[in-house]
Design a protein around this motif. Structure first.
Motif, PDB file in Angstrom:
ATOM      1  N   SER A 137     -14.215   5.997  -8.501  1.00 21.04           N
ATOM      2  CA  SER A 137     -15.223   6.877  -8.166  1.00 21.04           C
ATOM      3  C   SER A 137     -15.329   6.603  -6.582  1.00 21.04           C
ATOM      4  O   SER A 137     -15.754   7.291  -5.812  1.00 21.04           O
ATOM      5  N   ARG A 138     -15.026   5.224  -6.316  1.00 20.69           N
ATOM      6  CA  ARG A 138     -15.185   4.722  -4.932  1.00 20.69           C
ATOM      7  C   ARG A 138     -13.706   4.832  -4.110  1.00 20.69           C
ATOM      8  O   ARG A 138     -13.964   4.112  -2.798  1.00 20.69           O
ATOM      9  N   ASP A 152     -11.949   7.048  -2.766  1.00 16.91           N
ATOM     10  CA  ASP A 152     -11.835   7.951  -1.595  1.00 16.91           C
ATOM     11  C   ASP A 152     -12.589   7.257  -0.376  1.00 16.91           C
ATOM     12  O   ASP A 152     -12.318   7.254   0.826  1.00 16.91           O
ATOM     13  N   SER A 195     -10.579   4.364   0.870  1.00 20.04           N
ATOM     14  CA  SER A 195      -9.517   4.832   1.446  1.00 20.04           C
ATOM     15  C   SER A 195      -9.795   5.251   3.001  1.00 20.04           C
ATOM     16  O   SER A 195      -9.270   5.127   4.032  1.00 20.04           O
ATOM     17  N   SER A 196     -11.054   6.162   3.053  1.00 17.56           N
ATOM     18  CA  SER A 196     -11.589   6.553   4.477  1.00 17.56           C
ATOM     19  C   SER A 196     -11.721   5.356   5.561  1.00 17.56           C
ATOM     20  O   SER A 196     -11.411   5.302   6.822  1.00 17.56           O
ATOM     21  N   GLU A 235      -8.455   3.865   6.799  1.00 15.86           N
ATOM     22  CA  GLU A 235      -7.803   4.603   7.848  1.00 15.86           C
ATOM     23  C   GLU A 235      -8.319   4.191   9.088  1.00 15.86           C
ATOM     24  O   GLU A 235      -7.568   4.283  10.045  1.00 15.86           O
ATOM     25  N   ARG A 295      -4.032   1.267   1.557  1.00 19.20           N
ATOM     26  CA  ARG A 295      -3.877   2.740   0.852  1.00 19.20           C
ATOM     27  C   ARG A 295      -2.648   2.887  -0.016  1.00 19.20           C
ATOM     28  O   ARG A 295      -2.919   3.521  -1.030  1.00 19.20           O
ATOM     29  N   ILE A 318      -4.534   1.938  -3.059  1.00 20.25           N
ATOM     30  CA  ILE A 318      -5.278   2.946  -3.590  1.00 20.25           C
ATOM     31  C   ILE A 318      -4.351   3.937  -4.170  1.00 20.25           C
ATOM     32  O   ILE A 318      -4.686   4.677  -5.393  1.00 20.25           O
ATOM     33  N   ARG A 319      -3.381   4.528  -3.447  1.00 22.40           N
ATOM     34  CA  ARG A 319      -2.578   5.548  -4.023  1.00 22.40           C
ATOM     35  C   ARG A 319      -1.822   5.114  -5.802  1.00 22.40           C
ATOM     36  O   ARG A 319      -1.895   6.096  -6.535  1.00 22.40           O
ATOM     37  N   GLU A 334      -4.775   5.576  -8.148  1.00 20.94           N
ATOM     38  CA  GLU A 334      -5.120   6.992  -8.196  1.00 20.94           C
ATOM     39  C   GLU A 334      -3.802   7.656  -9.300  1.00 20.94           C
ATOM     40  O   GLU A 334      -4.422   8.620  -9.730  1.00 20.94           O
TER      41      GLU A 334
END
Length: 226
Positions: free
Chosen positions: A35-36, A38, A41-42, A45, A56, A59-60, A63
């Protein structure tokens, strides 16, 4: 421990974000982490590409799989393969008597910052070290990472060979550190050829710590207290 100050490069706040993000991504996956993603990832960036891009990438990967599949793959990756061990002292000492002394040095380092870990957590787990470095004492945490640079690099290379989902998180960590020196490459080559020592001494079972990733870069630190 080296006690060196972090080298110029990333500002301290960006380094803290990178280390905390990697700590969260390398921990055992659960619904809270997913749930965290995103949020992580932000924040990634905002980091330079050499650090943010591999974060990232992990993270991908996370996901792209279901939680049960991720949990199974995490156990197969980090709990069953010696070269994928997240406990930093294992690479230099294996399960030998000398490892107990090395673990004590981690605890003493944490105590210098006023932190005491619960007995349920081993102090050399990479997630613990990264979170300590990110949120408690960056200078002392930096020293711990540099002292175990050879093990970190062998872990990164092993995850690369395995095509692991968690490779990017390791790449981000090593990207925050200085370039490897000749003696460090020699240590890595020796570790790759020989592996960690194998003398068994009956250490207590390893426990993977879990963190509550509510915010970055200053989350809670269960298992540690002032």
């Amino acid at each position: 421990m080296s006690g060196k100050h972090p080298a110029p490069g990333l500002p301290t706040d960006e380094r803290a974000v990178a280390w905390q993000a990697a700590s969260l991504l390398l921990d055992y996956p659960d619904e809270i982490l997913l749930s965290r993603l995103d949020l992580i990832s932000s924040l990634a960036e905002r980091l330079p590409g050499a650090v943010g891009d591999p974060l990232r990438a992990t993270i991908r990967e996370l996901e792209s799989s279901s939680l049960p599949a991720l949990q199974q793959e995490y156990v197969e990756t980090f709990d069953t393969r010696r070269r994928h061990n997240l406990f930093l002292t294992y690479f230099a000492h294996g399960d030998t008597r000398r490892r107990g002394v090395a673990l004590l040095r981690f605890k003493q380092t944490y105590l210098r910052s006023g932190f005491i870990l619960d007995e349920s957590e081993l102090p050399d787990h990479l997630c613990v070290v990264l979170e300590y470095a990110a949120t408690v004492d960056q200078r002392l945490g930096w020293g711990l990472l540099l002292d175990h640079r050879a093990g970190l690099e062998l872990l990164r290379l092993s995850l690369a060979d395995a095509g692991s989902k968690w490779l990017g998180a390791l790449e981000a960590v090593t990207a925050t550190l200085p370039p490897l020196r000749g003696d460090e490459w020699a240590a890595i080559q020796r570790l790759a050829a020989e592996g960690p020592p194998q003398e068994e001494v009956g250490l207590t079972p390893y426990a993977t710590p879990a963190f509550d990733p509510v915010t970055l870069p200053m989350p809670t630190f269960p298992g540690a207290r002032r």
